[in-house]
Design a protein around this motif. Structure first.
Motif, PDB file in Angstrom:
ATOM      1  N   PHE A   3     -25.740   8.561 -71.588  1.00  0.00           N
ATOM      2  CA  PHE A   3     -26.714   9.603 -71.249  1.00  0.00           C
ATOM      3  C   PHE A   3     -27.869   9.027 -70.450  1.00  0.00           C
ATOM      4  N   VAL A   4     -28.480   9.902 -69.672  1.00  0.00           N
ATOM      5  CA  VAL A   4     -29.664   9.491 -68.942  1.00  0.00           C
ATOM      6  C   VAL A   4     -30.685  10.624 -69.008  1.00  0.00           C
ATOM      7  N   LEU A   5     -31.953  10.238 -69.087  1.00  0.00           N
ATOM      8  CA  LEU A   5     -33.026  11.229 -69.145  1.00  0.00           C
ATOM      9  C   LEU A   5     -33.743  11.238 -67.802  1.00  0.00           C
ATOM     10  N   LEU A  51     -31.803  15.730 -70.507  1.00  0.00           N
ATOM     11  CA  LEU A  51     -30.845  14.708 -70.893  1.00  0.00           C
ATOM     12  C   LEU A  51     -29.488  15.085 -70.286  1.00  0.00           C
ATOM     13  N   THR A  54     -23.751  11.386 -68.226  1.00  0.00           N
ATOM     14  CA  THR A  54     -23.343  10.787 -66.949  1.00  0.00           C
ATOM     15  C   THR A  54     -21.831  10.661 -66.829  1.00  0.00           C
TER      16      THR A  54
END
Lengths: 173, 92
Positions: A3-5, A51, A54
């Motif tokens: 995950f990326v924020l 959030l 990816t």
């Protein structure tokens, strides 16, 4: 899972944002409806952090919003012997939700962690007393565990106002 | 809170016959009674307005709690410490 924020960009479209479902109607609608999350960020009323998954086309997994806020009490000056103003500046965590398909991975905790850290960071450049939110009945225990204090006078069924003091948060960092 | 929970309060409005007739027939088309038809959108709007407002107004009881809280800031709970010591999300 990966995950990326990122800071929510109203000029960008996010996969599955329109299908976002955390189970709390108001938080779902806020993410989906164009006149809410999208427009409020575009108008600089709130900042939002999203959030993304990816591994699945940067799918919209969760989000939270922050905005400038005031806790007001007509007698705060008096009650605090002048220590407080009647309008107490703070940051409001208005929305925080994680999609049901991603529940149980602690992602909501990580969003809260990020929100608290940003609030502490904001407090380095402007005067604020802490982080305020209205907790849904099912979320009160979660915030309570993380040192948010209930300001109770609410009837059951209504959201509970809760407040995390900047001093408390700073000590934990 | 839905319009179907315990009804222990009453609201009355003045309006024109035309407006009432229009609302009643529209409510009929949706299968809702007039009260639900009128009240539910108003409730949703009220919640939105409150969510958008940038001011929380405290009652007297809440003001006392708030002052007490600010006078003696609590030490962070173990859960808060653990949370803020845990690994951050990757940011982009």
């Amino acid at each position: 899972m990966s995950f990326v924020l990122e800071t929510y960009d109203p000029g960008k479209s996010y996969t599955n944002q329109k299908k976002f479902k955390c189970g709390i109607g108001a938080i779902d609608r806020y993410a989906r409806d164009k006149d809410k999350l999208h427009d409020r960020v575009a108008r600089n009323l709130v900042k939002a952090f999203v959030l993304l998954d990816t591994q699945h086309d940067d799918q919209f997994v969760g989000y939270y919003t922050l905005q400038a806020h005031t806790v007001f009490g007509s007698h705060l000056v008096q009650l605090s012997n002048g220590f407080l103003p009647n309008d107490v500046p703070c940051v409001k965590l208005n929305m925080l939700g994680v999609d049901q398909t991603y529940k149980g991975q602690g992602l909501g905790r990580l969003l809260l962690r990020d929100a608290i850290e940003r609030m502490v960071f904001n407090a380095q450049t402007l005067g604020i007393f802490g982080l305020y939110l209205d907790a849904d009945p099912g979320a009160v225990a979660f915030y309570d565990r993380h040192s948010f204090v209930r300001l109770t006078d609410a009837q059951a069924d209504q959201p509970t106002p809760m407040f995390l003091l900047i001093e408390t948060a700073r000590q934990a960092l | 809170m839905s319009a179907s929970t315990l009804k222990n309060s009453r609201m009355e409005f003045k309006t024109t016959q035309e407006v009432k007739a229009l609302l009643t027939s529209a409510a009929g088309l949706t299968g809702l009674d007039l009260t639900s038809f009128v009240l539910e959108p108003a409730l949703a709007r009220a919640q939105q307005v409150i969510a958008d407002s940038s001011r929380l107004q405290l009652t007297m009881a809440q003001q006392k709690q708030f002052c007490a809280l600010l006078a003696t800031p609590p030490a962070p709970s173990p859960a808060l410490r653990a949370l803020l010591q845990s690994e951050r999300l990757v940011t982009r």
